[in-house]
Design an enzyme around this catalytic site. Sequence first.
Site, mmCIF file in Angstrom:
data_model
loop_
_atom_site.group_PDB
_atom_site.id
_atom_site.type_symbol
_atom_site.label_atom_id
_atom_site.label_comp_id
_atom_site.label_asym_id
_atom_site.label_seq_id
_atom_site.Cartn_x
_atom_site.Cartn_y
_atom_site.Cartn_z
ATOM 1 N N SER A 14 0.809 -1.233 0.000
ATOM 2 C CA SER A 14 0.000 0.000 0.000
ATOM 3 C C SER A 14 0.837 1.276 0.000
ATOM 4 O O SER A 14 0.483 2.264 0.639
ATOM 5 C CB SER A 14 -0.957 0.049 1.203
ATOM 6 O OG SER A 14 -1.785 -1.074 1.184
ATOM 7 N N GLY A 16 1.459 2.771 -2.822
ATOM 8 C CA GLY A 16 1.071 3.504 -4.030
ATOM 9 C C GLY A 16 1.927 3.134 -5.222
ATOM 10 O O GLY A 16 2.255 3.977 -6.060
ATOM 11 N N LYS A 17 2.249 1.834 -5.305
ATOM 12 C CA LYS A 17 3.070 1.382 -6.429
ATOM 13 C C LYS A 17 2.335 1.560 -7.751
ATOM 14 O O LYS A 17 2.924 1.975 -8.749
ATOM 15 C CB LYS A 17 3.389 -0.091 -6.214
ATOM 16 C CG LYS A 17 4.579 -0.554 -6.963
ATOM 17 C CD LYS A 17 5.144 -1.885 -6.424
ATOM 18 C CE LYS A 17 4.284 -2.612 -5.440
ATOM 19 N NZ LYS A 17 3.875 -3.947 -5.874
ATOM 20 N N VAL A 19 0.023 3.746 -8.488
ATOM 21 C CA VAL A 19 -0.026 5.168 -8.855
ATOM 22 C C VAL A 19 1.359 5.626 -9.321
ATOM 23 O O VAL A 19 1.484 6.384 -10.287
ATOM 24 C CB VAL A 19 -0.531 6.020 -7.673
ATOM 25 C CG1 VAL A 19 -0.351 7.503 -7.955
ATOM 26 C CG2 VAL A 19 -2.001 5.715 -7.411
ATOM 27 N N GLU A 151 5.547 -15.425 -2.839
ATOM 28 C CA GLU A 151 4.737 -15.462 -4.061
ATOM 29 C C GLU A 151 5.346 -14.721 -5.242
ATOM 30 O O GLU A 151 5.170 -15.106 -6.377
ATOM 31 C CB GLU A 151 3.348 -14.858 -3.790
ATOM 32 C CG GLU A 151 2.422 -15.722 -2.986
ATOM 33 C CD GLU A 151 2.578 -15.490 -1.490
ATOM 34 O OE1 GLU A 151 3.566 -14.835 -1.076
ATOM 35 O OE2 GLU A 151 1.719 -15.986 -0.746
ATOM 36 N N THR A 189 16.139 5.633 7.060
ATOM 37 C CA THR A 189 16.433 5.039 5.746
ATOM 38 C C THR A 189 16.703 3.538 5.829
ATOM 39 O O THR A 189 16.806 2.883 4.800
ATOM 40 C CB THR A 189 17.669 5.713 5.097
ATOM 41 O OG1 THR A 189 18.814 5.418 5.895
ATOM 42 C CG2 THR A 189 17.485 7.211 4.972
ATOM 43 N N CYS A 385 -25.384 -0.508 -13.556
ATOM 44 C CA CYS A 385 -25.518 -1.960 -13.606
ATOM 45 C C CYS A 385 -26.578 -2.415 -12.603
ATOM 46 O O CYS A 385 -27.766 -2.240 -12.858
ATOM 47 C CB CYS A 385 -24.166 -2.628 -13.398
ATOM 48 S SG CYS A 385 -24.147 -4.290 -14.087
ATOM 49 N N MET A 388 -29.104 0.242 -12.165
ATOM 50 C CA MET A 388 -30.171 0.365 -13.170
ATOM 51 C C MET A 388 -31.273 -0.648 -12.865
ATOM 52 O O MET A 388 -32.465 -0.343 -12.931
ATOM 53 C CB MET A 388 -29.623 0.110 -14.578
ATOM 54 C CG MET A 388 -30.745 -0.094 -15.590
ATOM 55 S SD MET A 388 -30.206 -0.501 -17.257
ATOM 56 C CE MET A 388 -31.456 -1.713 -17.700
ATOM 57 N N HIS A 516 -20.853 -0.261 -17.310
ATOM 58 C CA HIS A 516 -20.017 0.379 -16.281
ATOM 59 C C HIS A 516 -19.219 1.544 -16.863
ATOM 60 O O HIS A 516 -18.061 1.376 -17.233
ATOM 61 C CB HIS A 516 -19.048 -0.640 -15.675
ATOM 62 C CG HIS A 516 -19.713 -1.630 -14.786
ATOM 63 N ND1 HIS A 516 -19.948 -1.384 -13.454
ATOM 64 C CD2 HIS A 516 -20.215 -2.857 -15.031
ATOM 65 C CE1 HIS A 516 -20.547 -2.427 -12.912
ATOM 66 N NE2 HIS A 516 -20.737 -3.339 -13.850
ATOM 67 N N GLU A 518 -17.866 3.928 -15.358
ATOM 68 C CA GLU A 518 -16.770 4.396 -14.492
ATOM 69 C C GLU A 518 -15.399 3.941 -14.963
ATOM 70 O O GLU A 518 -14.396 4.577 -14.648
ATOM 71 C CB GLU A 518 -17.013 3.944 -13.040
ATOM 72 C CG GLU A 518 -16.889 2.448 -12.754
ATOM 73 C CD GLU A 518 -18.185 1.655 -12.968
ATOM 74 O OE1 GLU A 518 -19.039 2.119 -13.753
ATOM 75 O OE2 GLU A 518 -18.329 0.579 -12.365
HETATM 76 N N1 GLN Z 1 -25.982 -8.681 -10.011
HETATM 77 C C1 GLN Z 1 -26.386 -8.050 -11.218
HETATM 78 C C2 GLN Z 1 -26.230 -8.960 -12.408
HETATM 79 O O1 GLN Z 1 -25.510 -9.909 -12.370
HETATM 80 C C3 GLN Z 1 -25.634 -6.749 -11.436
HETATM 81 C C4 GLN Z 1 -24.181 -6.920 -11.667
HETATM 82 C C5 GLN Z 1 -23.402 -5.635 -11.544
HETATM 83 O O2 GLN Z 1 -23.901 -4.671 -11.004
HETATM 84 N N2 GLN Z 1 -22.161 -5.622 -12.003
HETATM 85 O O3 GLN Z 1 -26.845 -8.721 -13.432
#
Ligand code: GLN
Length: 550
Positions: A14, A16-17, A19, A151, A189, A385, A388, A516, A518
């Site tokens: 954590s 910020g590698k 970024v 790992e 350091t 998603c 909606m 999505h 975003e």
């Molecule tokens: N659970 C919902 C679906 O599978 C919505 C999935 C989501 O929001 N990414 O359709």
Amino acid sequence: MNKYIFVSGGVCSSLGKGVAASSLGALLEGRGLNVRMVKCDPYINVDAGTMSPYQHGEVYVTDDGAETDLDLGNYARFTSGPLSRANSITTGQVYDAVIRKEREGRYLGRTVQVIPHITDEIKSRITAVAREDADTDVVIVEIGGTVGDIESIPFLEAARQMIHECGRINAISVHLTLIPEVAGGELKTKPTQHSVKAMQEMGIQPDILICRAPTILEEATRRKIALFCNVDPEAVFTSYNIDTTIYEIPLVFYSQKLDQVVLRKMGVESRHAQLNDWYSMMDRFKAQAGTVRIGIVGKYMELHDAYKSVYEALFHAGLANAVRVELVKIDSTPLEDETKARGLLEEANIQGVLVPGGFGQRGINGMVRAACWARQNGIPYFGICLGMQIMVIDWARNVLGWEDADSTEFNQDTRHPVISLLEEQEDVVNYGATMRLGRWESVAEEGTRILAAYGAKHIFERHRHRYEFANAYREAMSGAGLKLAAFTPGGDLVECVEWPGAGAGGHPWGMGVQFHPEFKSKPTAAHPLFRDFIAAARERAGGSTTEDAE
Ligand code: GLN
């Protein structure tokens, strides 16, 4: 010859590698270089798709439908190179590929080993990214985990081999460490020295050190680190704490000449840095006045990373609207209690509601309540998603009066399955990669908010879901006023719904999208839907955006 930069981390996680790697990518793009980003993840999962958001934060989805680590989201926000399945390499994938080859007899009877077979597989995946495009100049490879972890050894070993094989002029190591402050304010350091020793034990001499520290390191400290760690003093950089935004980090590194030193070490001539997008983004950051409060109603509220790209996209939209966006995280589970929901939502003092993606039954009815409240009170609403689907369930329950309306994900026996599985998916039993995933086209209808936002009819966005708007309910829903605003080409699937806008009972801004958005928002270019949602929230706040205390 392609150039490779291996970014590793030491001391602790954590720092910020992601970024730091992305910011270096942004600087090299500023120099006109064609940059590709790769993440190596030491976990044994084949991809991040089956991991809980609590464990690992959000799943970042690429155009080709890969479910990857959220660091790819950082790459997408800071850099502009394409990202696909190939840019995310996990231990699970590597072993899977090697074991498959072994079963096919492709190793011709040899003993299959970590070195060279696993490391060869890692190297071939890294070089494949470089070869994808003949114009690639630099591949930045971020190695997950911390040096010293069991790992990550095969990935560091692959990096060592590549540095040796390509030559130091073509492959370098950038190592990120922590410089802690102890009581009395002294910066230490020693952990950095130990971390570099651990790298040297792996056969890698870091070329560049980026030190996370509270403040910029003084010359004397940098010299000390350089001496003990075998690096040039001008190759010791500080990623110091800033109180602005992580998007200032490329400029923080630029002011220390990180790009110059990297280019010199790799013998690359380039144009002068062009970082206008980043400077003007910071100008917009400083020009933000007032605050809008956005309620995020979801179920993974404790962990910021669970909705990382959504939060970042809201921040970008604030930059685009010259207003700060304050995130008000509202757990949807307590909203399930009808007697409390209204009070909780009112108390939150929010000018917008966003319901992000999600899976599973918990908290769903609380989300439906939040959507209903936003609809009835003229609060801008953005559903992504699952968000909606929630909007559709609210419409069915509270406008059409079908009290038991639901998604079959949450109630198999509902008499009004307004969200359901596509028929061909109904016998899916395997949970890995069984969803509508990746880039799909949507076509926006005339006279819709979505068309106005994109300024284009043909929209390309990424999906990750199993359930869909049930087509049998199209007529009833739209008959009662819900606008079906975008469809897949040919009209098979509903991609966007909107609350009616104009006229009596109209709503200022309510939209749900099955995809999505975003994942495609950037600080230097906010996503149009987030931009318009925040513009509506700002409008809602009117003159009352909270001004800063003097
Ligand atoms: N659970 C919902 C679906 O599978 C919505 C999935 C989501 O929001 N990414 O359709």
